[in-house]
Design a protein around this motif. Sequence first.
Motif, PDB file in Angstrom:
ATOM      1  N   ASP A  94       0.790  -1.176  -0.036  1.00 59.31           N
ATOM      2  CA  ASP A  94       0.079   0.018   0.176  1.00 59.31           C
ATOM      3  C   ASP A  94       0.973   1.403   0.007  1.00 59.31           C
ATOM      4  N   PRO A  95       0.881   1.960  -1.041  1.00 57.84           N
ATOM      5  CA  PRO A  95       1.415   3.161  -1.016  1.00 57.84           C
ATOM      6  C   PRO A  95       1.440   4.298   0.134  1.00 57.84           C
ATOM      7  N   ALA A  96       0.152   4.339   0.811  1.00 58.38           N
ATOM      8  CA  ALA A  96      -0.106   4.837   2.006  1.00 58.38           C
ATOM      9  C   ALA A  96       0.794   4.552   3.088  1.00 58.38           C
ATOM     10  N   ASP A  97       1.612   3.217   2.998  1.00 61.11           N
ATOM     11  CA  ASP A  97       2.332   3.116   4.111  1.00 61.11           C
ATOM     12  C   ASP A  97       3.618   3.731   3.744  1.00 61.11           C
ATOM     13  N   TYR A  98       3.777   4.256   2.966  1.00 63.72           N
ATOM     14  CA  TYR A  98       5.322   4.994   2.407  1.00 63.72           C
ATOM     15  C   TYR A  98       4.868   6.583   2.282  1.00 63.72           C
ATOM     16  N   SER A  99       5.723   7.207   2.510  1.00 58.31           N
ATOM     17  CA  SER A  99       5.844   8.718   2.334  1.00 58.31           C
ATOM     18  C   SER A  99       7.073   9.084   1.088  1.00 58.31           C
ATOM     19  N   ARG A 100       6.529   9.935   0.369  1.00 56.78           N
ATOM     20  CA  ARG A 100       7.303  10.555  -0.826  1.00 56.78           C
ATOM     21  C   ARG A 100       8.046  11.751  -0.309  1.00 56.78           C
ATOM     22  N   ASP A 101       7.582  12.199   0.802  1.00 55.37           N
ATOM     23  CA  ASP A 101       8.420  13.303   1.768  1.00 55.37           C
ATOM     24  C   ASP A 101       9.460  12.826   2.241  1.00 55.37           C
ATOM     25  N   LEU A 102       9.371  11.484   2.987  1.00 53.85           N
ATOM     26  CA  LEU A 102      10.508  10.927   3.679  1.00 53.85           C
ATOM     27  C   LEU A 102      11.570  10.278   2.513  1.00 53.85           C
ATOM     28  N   ALA A 103      11.314  10.193   1.427  1.00 54.33           N
ATOM     29  CA  ALA A 103      12.103   9.999   0.159  1.00 54.33           C
ATOM     30  C   ALA A 103      12.788  11.119  -0.367  1.00 54.33           C
ATOM     31  N   ARG A 104      12.589  12.246   0.269  1.00 52.88           N
ATOM     32  CA  ARG A 104      13.233  13.427  -0.514  1.00 52.88           C
ATOM     33  C   ARG A 104      14.623  13.376  -0.529  1.00 52.88           C
ATOM     34  N   PHE A 105      15.347  12.654   0.395  1.00 53.47           N
ATOM     35  CA  PHE A 105      16.887  12.509   0.316  1.00 53.47           C
ATOM     36  C   PHE A 105      17.380  11.759  -0.743  1.00 53.47           C
ATOM     37  N   ILE A 106      16.342  11.045  -1.437  1.00 55.22           N
ATOM     38  CA  ILE A 106      17.061  10.104  -2.544  1.00 55.22           C
ATOM     39  C   ILE A 106      16.670  10.860  -3.827  1.00 55.22           C
ATOM     40  N   PRO A 107      17.555  11.249  -4.650  1.00 51.81           N
ATOM     41  CA  PRO A 107      17.473  11.786  -5.780  1.00 51.81           C
ATOM     42  C   PRO A 107      16.618  11.442  -6.905  1.00 51.81           C
ATOM     43  N   ILE A 108      15.267  11.064  -6.638  1.00 49.37           N
ATOM     44  CA  ILE A 108      14.557  10.484  -7.671  1.00 49.37           C
ATOM     45  C   ILE A 108      13.249  11.467  -7.741  1.00 49.37           C
ATOM     46  N   GLU A 109      12.897  11.150  -8.989  1.00 47.58           N
ATOM     47  CA  GLU A 109      11.558  11.874  -8.965  1.00 47.58           C
ATOM     48  C   GLU A 109      10.422  11.224 -10.096  1.00 47.58           C
ATOM     49  N   VAL A 110       9.194  11.459 -10.145  1.00 45.62           N
ATOM     50  CA  VAL A 110       8.262  10.714 -11.232  1.00 45.62           C
ATOM     51  C   VAL A 110       8.837  11.313 -12.455  1.00 45.62           C
ATOM     52  N   GLY A 111       8.771  10.148 -13.272  1.00 48.84           N
ATOM     53  CA  GLY A 111       8.868  10.572 -14.832  1.00 48.84           C
ATOM     54  C   GLY A 111      10.428  10.224 -14.835  1.00 48.84           C
ATOM     55  N   MET A 112      11.221   9.809 -13.941  1.00 51.59           N
ATOM     56  CA  MET A 112      12.594   9.599 -14.278  1.00 51.59           C
ATOM     57  C   MET A 112      12.705   8.252 -15.015  1.00 51.59           C
ATOM     58  N   ASP A 113      13.763   7.982 -15.677  1.00 50.35           N
ATOM     59  CA  ASP A 113      14.194   6.649 -16.313  1.00 50.35           C
ATOM     60  C   ASP A 113      14.287   5.570 -15.229  1.00 50.35           C
ATOM     61  N   ARG A 114      13.986   4.362 -15.716  1.00 47.98           N
ATOM     62  CA  ARG A 114      13.781   3.208 -14.485  1.00 47.98           C
ATOM     63  C   ARG A 114      15.344   2.866 -14.179  1.00 47.98           C
ATOM     64  N   TYR A 115      16.326   2.900 -15.023  1.00 47.74           N
ATOM     65  CA  TYR A 115      17.515   2.510 -14.657  1.00 47.74           C
ATOM     66  C   TYR A 115      18.346   3.640 -13.948  1.00 47.74           C
ATOM     67  N   LEU A 116      17.935   4.810 -14.340  1.00 53.53           N
ATOM     68  CA  LEU A 116      18.582   5.921 -13.497  1.00 53.53           C
ATOM     69  C   LEU A 116      18.130   5.926 -12.081  1.00 53.53           C
ATOM     70  N   ALA A 117      16.982   5.826 -11.905  1.00 56.15           N
ATOM     71  CA  ALA A 117      16.293   5.661 -10.641  1.00 56.15           C
ATOM     72  C   ALA A 117      16.706   4.804  -9.881  1.00 56.15           C
ATOM     73  N   LYS A 118      16.852   3.356 -10.419  1.00 55.43           N
ATOM     74  CA  LYS A 118      17.345   2.134  -9.871  1.00 55.43           C
ATOM     75  C   LYS A 118      18.731   2.482  -9.195  1.00 55.43           C
ATOM     76  N   ASP A 119      19.630   3.132 -10.014  1.00 57.42           N
ATOM     77  CA  ASP A 119      20.937   3.620  -9.856  1.00 57.42           C
ATOM     78  C   ASP A 119      21.022   4.273  -8.597  1.00 57.42           C
ATOM     79  N   GLU A 120      20.141   5.447  -8.688  1.00 58.64           N
ATOM     80  CA  GLU A 120      20.190   6.422  -7.479  1.00 58.64           C
ATOM     81  C   GLU A 120      19.777   5.671  -6.340  1.00 58.64           C
ATOM     82  N   LEU A 121      18.727   4.799  -6.274  1.00 59.01           N
ATOM     83  CA  LEU A 121      18.272   4.038  -5.110  1.00 59.01           C
ATOM     84  C   LEU A 121      19.629   3.209  -4.791  1.00 59.01           C
TER      85      LEU A 121
END
Length: 190
Positions: free
Chosen positions: A81-108
Motif C-alpha cells: 500500500d503506497p499509503a504506508d510509505y511517504s514520498r516526503d520521507l524519500a526526499r533525500f534520494i534524488p529521484i522523481e516521477v518521470g525519471m528513467d527506470r535504470y537511472l532511478a534504480k541506480d540512484e536508489l
Amino acid sequence: MSEIQARKGLIWIIGGIGALLIAAMVIVKIWFAATVFMPIDEAAIAAASEPLDPEEQIVRDMVTPVALGTPVMPTVTPALDPADYSRDLARFIPIEVGMDRYLAKDELLLHYNSEPLSENPEARAKVSSNEQMIDGATLFVIRRSGMADDSVAAEETFALFDGAVLVDFGSRIQCRRGDTPNQWTTTLCP
C-alpha cells in the motif's frame, strides 16, 4: 583445340574443388550444430519460468553478499500500500516521477549503499532488494537494516515503474525508540 580443352579441364578442376569446399563447409556446419547446440529442453524452459523459492529469490536479488544476519527481504505482493510509505520521507534520494527506470534504480542503489565502509564488516548495514512484475508494472523494493544509527534501525523504499518510467515511489523507516519502536513509520525518528 588442345588449349581450349586444357582451359575446360582447368575450369572443371576449379569447379570440382569449389564444390568440395562447399560440401565440406556444409558438413562442418551440420556437425557444429549437432555437437555444440543442444536440442531445446522444454522441461528446462518451463522450470526456468517458474518462480524461485523465496530463499533463492533473496540470494539472487541481494545487493550485498549473503552473510549471517542478512535481513530477509519480504516477498513483495500486490497488497503493498503506497499509503504506508511517504514520498516526503524519500526526499533525500534524488529521484522523481518521470525519471528513467535504470537511472532511478541506480540512484536508489547508490543511496542505500552509501554508508561509509567500516573496518568491521559485521557492523555494516545489510542491504537487500526485490523486483517483481505486478499487473504489467515493475515494483522495486530496497531495504537497509542493521544500521549503525542510534535512532533509525531500518529504512525501505519502493519504486513503481510503468515500462521504463518511474510513476510512484515512497519510503518508510523503523525507529529504535519512541512510542512504537521497530514498527514501520513515515515520520522521522525521535
